[in-house]
Scaffold this active site. Structure first.
Site, mmCIF file in Angstrom:
data_model
loop_
_atom_site.group_PDB
_atom_site.id
_atom_site.type_symbol
_atom_site.label_atom_id
_atom_site.label_comp_id
_atom_site.label_asym_id
_atom_site.label_seq_id
_atom_site.Cartn_x
_atom_site.Cartn_y
_atom_site.Cartn_z
ATOM 1 N N LYS A 163 -5.254 10.426 -8.492
ATOM 2 C CA LYS A 163 -5.118 10.649 -7.050
ATOM 3 C C LYS A 163 -5.130 12.163 -6.840
ATOM 4 O O LYS A 163 -4.185 12.856 -7.254
ATOM 5 C CB LYS A 163 -3.833 10.028 -6.511
ATOM 6 C CG LYS A 163 -3.717 10.160 -4.996
ATOM 7 C CD LYS A 163 -3.235 8.874 -4.347
ATOM 8 C CE LYS A 163 -3.323 8.969 -2.832
ATOM 9 N NZ LYS A 163 -2.959 7.728 -2.160
ATOM 10 N N HIS B 102 3.076 6.187 -1.905
ATOM 11 C CA HIS B 102 3.685 7.355 -1.278
ATOM 12 C C HIS B 102 5.211 7.326 -1.365
ATOM 13 O O HIS B 102 5.879 7.946 -0.536
ATOM 14 C CB HIS B 102 3.264 7.440 0.195
ATOM 15 C CG HIS B 102 1.795 7.623 0.397
ATOM 16 N ND1 HIS B 102 1.158 8.818 0.156
ATOM 17 C CD2 HIS B 102 0.828 6.772 0.809
ATOM 18 C CE1 HIS B 102 -0.137 8.700 0.421
ATOM 19 N NE2 HIS B 102 -0.361 7.456 0.815
ATOM 20 N N HIS C 185 0.816 -1.202 0.000
ATOM 21 C CA HIS C 185 0.000 0.000 0.000
ATOM 22 C C HIS C 185 0.860 1.266 0.000
ATOM 23 O O HIS C 185 0.666 2.157 -0.826
ATOM 24 C CB HIS C 185 -0.922 0.005 1.218
ATOM 25 C CG HIS C 185 -1.859 1.160 1.248
ATOM 26 N ND1 HIS C 185 -3.128 1.100 0.717
ATOM 27 C CD2 HIS C 185 -1.730 2.424 1.735
ATOM 28 C CE1 HIS C 185 -3.725 2.266 0.868
ATOM 29 N NE2 HIS C 185 -2.885 3.083 1.487
#
Length: 289
Positions: free
Chosen positions: A222, A177, A161
Protein backbone atom coordinates in the site's frame (compact mmCIF):
# COMPACT_ATOMS: atom_id res chain seq x y z
CA UNK A 1 -3.59 25.90 7.47
CA UNK A 2 -2.58 25.03 3.93
CA UNK A 3 -3.63 27.33 1.15
CA UNK A 4 -6.88 26.55 -0.55
CA UNK A 5 -8.23 24.54 2.38
CA UNK A 6 -11.46 25.76 3.97
CA UNK A 7 -12.04 24.34 7.42
CA UNK A 8 -15.51 22.99 8.23
CA UNK A 9 -15.97 24.62 11.62
CA UNK A 10 -19.18 22.81 12.57
CA UNK A 11 -17.62 19.39 12.01
CA UNK A 12 -14.44 20.54 13.75
CA UNK A 13 -16.50 21.48 16.79
CA UNK A 14 -18.40 18.19 17.08
CA UNK A 15 -15.31 16.09 16.34
CA UNK A 16 -13.37 17.91 19.08
CA UNK A 17 -16.24 17.25 21.48
CA UNK A 18 -16.01 13.56 20.62
CA UNK A 19 -12.20 13.69 20.97
CA UNK A 20 -12.53 15.02 24.52
CA UNK A 21 -15.14 12.37 25.34
CA UNK A 22 -12.94 9.53 24.08
CA UNK A 23 -11.83 8.24 27.48
CA UNK A 24 -10.84 4.93 25.87
CA UNK A 25 -8.17 6.54 23.70
CA UNK A 26 -4.79 5.03 24.53
CA UNK A 27 -1.80 7.21 25.37
CA UNK A 28 1.50 7.04 23.44
CA UNK A 29 4.44 6.25 25.68
CA UNK A 30 2.10 4.76 28.27
CA UNK A 31 -0.15 2.22 26.55
CA UNK A 32 1.84 1.83 23.33
CA UNK A 33 5.09 2.93 21.71
CA UNK A 34 5.85 3.44 18.02
CA UNK A 35 9.10 3.69 16.07
CA UNK A 36 8.70 5.84 12.94
CA UNK A 37 12.19 5.19 11.48
CA UNK A 38 12.64 6.30 7.84
CA UNK A 39 10.56 8.18 5.30
CA UNK A 40 9.07 5.85 2.68
CA UNK A 41 9.62 6.54 -0.99
CA UNK A 42 7.19 6.85 -3.87
CA UNK A 43 5.83 3.69 -5.43
CA UNK A 44 2.92 3.36 -7.86
CA UNK A 45 -0.41 1.79 -6.91
CA UNK A 46 -0.38 -1.94 -7.62
CA UNK A 47 3.34 -2.38 -6.98
CA UNK A 48 4.35 -5.57 -5.18
CA UNK A 49 7.66 -4.27 -3.83
CA UNK A 50 9.01 -1.23 -2.03
CA UNK A 51 12.31 -0.20 -0.53
CA UNK A 52 12.05 -0.82 3.20
CA UNK A 53 12.87 2.33 5.14
CA UNK A 54 11.96 0.73 8.46
CA UNK A 55 13.93 -2.25 9.74
CA UNK A 56 11.64 -2.69 12.72
CA UNK A 57 7.87 -2.73 13.26
CA UNK A 58 5.96 0.52 13.69
CA UNK A 59 4.60 -0.67 17.04
CA UNK A 60 7.40 -1.56 19.43
CA UNK A 61 4.93 -2.30 22.22
CA UNK A 62 1.19 -2.28 22.91
CA UNK A 63 -0.42 -2.91 26.30
CA UNK A 64 -2.65 -5.79 25.24
CA UNK A 65 -3.96 -6.21 28.78
CA UNK A 66 -5.28 -2.67 28.54
CA UNK A 67 -6.86 -3.38 25.13
CA UNK A 68 -8.56 -6.51 26.40
CA UNK A 69 -9.80 -4.77 29.55
CA UNK A 70 -11.82 -2.21 27.56
CA UNK A 71 -15.08 -3.71 26.33
CA UNK A 72 -15.24 -1.87 23.00
CA UNK A 73 -11.71 -2.92 22.02
CA UNK A 74 -12.20 -6.50 23.20
CA UNK A 75 -15.41 -6.89 21.18
CA UNK A 76 -13.90 -5.02 18.22
CA UNK A 77 -10.95 -7.43 18.03
CA UNK A 78 -13.32 -10.41 17.83
CA UNK A 79 -14.63 -9.06 14.52
CA UNK A 80 -11.28 -8.91 12.76
CA UNK A 81 -11.18 -12.59 11.72
CA UNK A 82 -14.75 -12.69 10.37
CA UNK A 83 -13.97 -11.83 6.75
CA UNK A 84 -12.63 -13.25 3.50
CA UNK A 85 -9.68 -11.08 2.53
CA UNK A 86 -10.12 -11.17 -1.23
CA UNK A 87 -12.88 -9.36 -3.09
CA UNK A 88 -14.85 -11.61 -5.39
CA UNK A 89 -15.13 -14.22 -2.64
CA UNK A 90 -18.61 -14.14 -1.12
CA UNK A 91 -18.78 -13.57 2.62
CA UNK A 92 -20.57 -16.17 4.70
CA UNK A 93 -21.82 -14.66 7.93
CA UNK A 94 -22.40 -17.16 10.72
CA UNK A 95 -24.85 -16.78 13.58
CA UNK A 96 -21.87 -16.35 15.91
CA UNK A 97 -20.55 -13.49 13.77
CA UNK A 98 -23.95 -11.76 13.81
CA UNK A 99 -23.89 -12.04 17.60
CA UNK A 100 -20.39 -10.55 17.68
CA UNK A 101 -21.48 -7.64 15.47
CA UNK A 102 -24.44 -6.95 17.76
CA UNK A 103 -22.31 -7.18 20.90
CA UNK A 104 -19.84 -4.68 19.48
CA UNK A 105 -22.58 -2.24 18.49
CA UNK A 106 -24.19 -2.60 21.93
CA UNK A 107 -20.84 -1.76 23.55
CA UNK A 108 -20.11 1.35 21.51
CA UNK A 109 -23.68 2.62 21.94
CA UNK A 110 -23.06 2.75 25.70
CA UNK A 111 -20.06 5.08 25.33
CA UNK A 112 -20.24 8.84 25.81
CA UNK A 113 -18.69 9.25 22.35
CA UNK A 114 -21.45 7.44 20.49
CA UNK A 115 -24.21 8.89 22.66
CA UNK A 116 -23.03 12.41 21.76
CA UNK A 117 -22.76 11.48 18.08
CA UNK A 118 -26.32 10.15 18.21
CA UNK A 119 -27.61 13.38 19.79
CA UNK A 120 -25.84 15.40 17.10
CA UNK A 121 -27.42 13.32 14.34
CA UNK A 122 -30.87 13.62 15.94
CA UNK A 123 -30.40 17.39 15.97
CA UNK A 124 -29.52 17.31 12.26
CA UNK A 125 -32.60 15.23 11.48
CA UNK A 126 -30.44 12.32 10.34
CA UNK A 127 -31.37 9.82 13.03
CA UNK A 128 -34.30 9.01 15.29
CA UNK A 129 -34.04 9.18 19.07
CA UNK A 130 -34.86 5.49 19.42
CA UNK A 131 -31.57 3.71 20.11
CA UNK A 132 -32.67 0.49 18.42
CA UNK A 133 -33.26 2.39 15.20
CA UNK A 134 -29.86 4.05 15.51
CA UNK A 135 -28.27 0.65 16.05
CA UNK A 136 -30.02 -0.59 12.89
CA UNK A 137 -28.63 2.43 11.02
CA UNK A 138 -25.11 1.62 12.20
CA UNK A 139 -25.52 -2.05 11.36
CA UNK A 140 -26.74 -1.26 7.84
CA UNK A 141 -24.07 1.27 6.96
CA UNK A 142 -21.15 -0.65 8.48
CA UNK A 143 -22.00 -4.35 8.40
CA UNK A 144 -24.45 -4.87 5.54
CA UNK A 145 -22.77 -6.94 2.83
CA UNK A 146 -22.56 -5.67 -0.74
CA UNK A 147 -20.84 -6.40 -4.04
CA UNK A 148 -17.45 -4.72 -4.39
CA UNK A 149 -16.38 -7.09 -7.16
CA UNK A 150 -19.36 -7.50 -9.51
CA UNK A 151 -18.16 -10.94 -10.59
CA UNK A 152 -18.66 -12.51 -7.19
CA UNK A 153 -21.20 -12.64 -4.42
CA UNK A 154 -21.65 -10.13 -1.63
CA UNK A 155 -17.98 -9.84 -0.79
CA UNK A 156 -17.49 -6.66 1.22
CA UNK A 157 -18.81 -4.28 3.86
CA UNK A 158 -17.86 -0.88 5.20
CA UNK A 159 -16.47 -2.39 8.38
CA UNK A 160 -14.35 -4.94 6.54
CA UNK A 161 -12.89 -2.39 4.18
CA UNK A 162 -12.10 0.34 6.71
CA UNK A 163 -11.11 -1.64 9.79
CA UNK A 164 -9.96 -5.05 8.53
CA UNK A 165 -8.64 -4.47 5.01
CA UNK A 166 -9.12 -6.46 1.82
CA UNK A 167 -7.32 -7.23 -1.42
CA UNK A 168 -8.51 -6.69 -4.98
CA UNK A 169 -7.71 -9.29 -7.65
CA UNK A 170 -4.65 -10.27 -5.62
CA UNK A 171 -2.96 -7.09 -6.85
CA UNK A 172 -4.01 -4.26 -4.57
CA UNK A 173 -4.58 -3.57 -0.87
CA UNK A 174 -7.79 -1.73 -0.14
CA UNK A 175 -8.77 -0.09 3.12
CA UNK A 176 -7.07 -1.19 6.36
CA UNK A 177 -7.14 2.16 8.13
CA UNK A 178 -7.23 0.93 11.71
CA UNK A 179 -4.29 0.98 14.09
CA UNK A 180 -5.33 -2.08 16.17
CA UNK A 181 -5.60 -4.25 13.05
CA UNK A 182 -2.27 -2.82 11.84
CA UNK A 183 -0.61 -3.78 15.12
CA UNK A 184 -2.11 -7.28 15.25
CA UNK A 185 -1.17 -8.02 11.64
CA UNK A 186 2.32 -6.67 12.29
CA UNK A 187 2.65 -8.86 15.38
CA UNK A 188 1.76 -11.92 13.28
CA UNK A 189 4.39 -10.84 10.69
CA UNK A 190 1.73 -10.59 8.00
CA UNK A 191 2.13 -6.83 7.68
CA UNK A 192 5.48 -5.08 7.20
CA UNK A 193 5.80 -1.37 7.93
CA UNK A 194 7.93 0.35 5.25
CA UNK A 195 8.17 3.86 6.70
CA UNK A 196 6.16 7.01 7.23
CA UNK A 197 4.83 9.30 4.51
CA UNK A 198 5.03 13.05 4.97
CA UNK A 199 4.96 16.22 2.92
CA UNK A 200 8.10 18.34 2.73
CA UNK A 201 9.78 18.52 6.16
CA UNK A 202 6.61 17.80 8.12
CA UNK A 203 8.20 14.89 9.95
CA UNK A 204 5.80 12.98 12.21
CA UNK A 205 6.26 12.53 15.92
CA UNK A 206 6.04 9.33 17.96
CA UNK A 207 3.23 10.93 19.99
CA UNK A 208 1.07 11.73 16.96
CA UNK A 209 -2.44 10.32 16.92
CA UNK A 210 -2.69 10.46 13.10
CA UNK A 211 -0.13 9.03 10.69
CA UNK A 212 0.39 8.50 6.97
CA UNK A 213 2.34 5.28 6.40
CA UNK A 214 3.45 2.78 3.77
CA UNK A 215 3.29 -0.99 4.32
CA UNK A 216 3.13 -4.40 2.69
CA UNK A 217 0.45 -6.96 3.54
CA UNK A 218 0.10 -10.47 2.16
CA UNK A 219 2.78 -9.75 -0.45
CA UNK A 220 1.19 -6.52 -1.71
CA UNK A 221 2.17 -2.93 -1.02
CA UNK A 222 0.00 0.00 0.00
CA UNK A 223 1.87 3.12 -1.22
CA UNK A 224 0.27 5.36 1.39
CA UNK A 225 -2.36 4.71 4.04
CA UNK A 226 -3.61 7.05 6.71
CA UNK A 227 -4.98 6.13 10.09
CA UNK A 228 -5.67 7.35 13.57
CA UNK A 229 -3.40 5.85 16.22
CA UNK A 230 -4.50 5.12 19.77
CA UNK A 231 -8.10 6.26 19.32
CA UNK A 232 -10.96 3.98 20.30
CA UNK A 233 -13.09 2.11 17.76
CA UNK A 234 -16.15 4.04 18.94
CA UNK A 235 -14.45 7.34 18.12
CA UNK A 236 -13.71 6.27 14.55
CA UNK A 237 -17.18 4.82 14.08
CA UNK A 238 -18.74 8.03 15.44
CA UNK A 239 -16.92 10.55 13.25
CA UNK A 240 -17.28 8.55 10.04
CA UNK A 241 -20.94 7.86 10.79
CA UNK A 242 -21.54 11.60 11.17
CA UNK A 243 -19.76 12.31 7.88
CA UNK A 244 -21.73 9.62 6.09
CA UNK A 245 -25.18 10.49 7.41
CA UNK A 246 -24.87 14.28 7.04
CA UNK A 247 -23.99 14.09 3.34
CA UNK A 248 -25.63 12.63 0.26
CA UNK A 249 -22.57 12.98 -1.96
CA UNK A 250 -20.93 9.85 -3.32
CA UNK A 251 -17.60 11.14 -2.07
CA UNK A 252 -17.60 13.41 0.96
CA UNK A 253 -14.49 15.34 1.95
CA UNK A 254 -14.20 17.83 4.78
CA UNK A 255 -11.20 19.64 6.24
CA UNK A 256 -11.32 19.78 10.02
CA UNK A 257 -9.10 20.98 12.82
CA UNK A 258 -9.03 18.17 15.38
CA UNK A 259 -6.94 18.58 18.52
CA UNK A 260 -3.47 19.48 17.16
CA UNK A 261 -4.12 18.15 13.65
CA UNK A 262 -5.55 19.46 10.45
CA UNK A 263 -7.18 16.58 8.59
CA UNK A 264 -9.05 15.97 5.39
CA UNK A 265 -11.78 13.52 6.31
CA UNK A 266 -12.90 11.29 3.44
CA UNK A 267 -15.98 9.07 3.20
CA UNK A 268 -16.96 7.23 0.04
CA UNK A 269 -20.54 6.01 -0.28
CA UNK A 270 -21.39 2.56 -1.62
CA UNK A 271 -25.16 2.81 -1.97
CA UNK A 272 -26.59 3.00 1.53
CA UNK A 273 -23.38 1.76 3.09
CA UNK A 274 -19.85 3.00 3.64
CA UNK A 275 -17.44 2.17 0.84
CA UNK A 276 -14.39 3.59 2.56
CA UNK A 277 -13.57 6.16 5.23
CA UNK A 278 -10.26 7.55 6.43
CA UNK A 279 -8.48 10.63 7.77
CA UNK A 280 -5.80 12.24 5.62
CA UNK A 281 -3.23 14.11 7.71
CA UNK A 282 -2.57 17.58 6.25
CA UNK A 283 -0.53 19.13 9.03
CA UNK A 284 0.17 18.90 12.73
CA UNK A 285 1.27 21.25 15.50
CA UNK A 286 2.45 18.25 17.50
CA UNK A 287 6.06 18.62 16.49
CA UNK A 288 9.12 18.69 18.74
CA UNK A 289 12.68 19.35 17.69
Amino acid sequence: MRRGQTVNQELSNIFNELWKLDVNRLSPGTHYNISLQGKAGYIPQGSTSAVDHASFPLFTSVDEAKLNSITTYARFMKLLDNYERSTGVAERVTAEEVTENNSFLDAILETAVMKRAHRYLIGKGKSRSDQRRFKNQLNSMWFRLYHRDRNGGEDSSGFEHVFVGETKFGREIMGLHNWVQFYLQEKQEILDYKGYKARDNDVPNKDDHVLNVQFSWHGLVKPVASAFVGVSPEFEMAIFTILFLTSTEKTTTAVVNLDEYQLEMVVYRHGRSIGTAYPKLLSSNNRHV
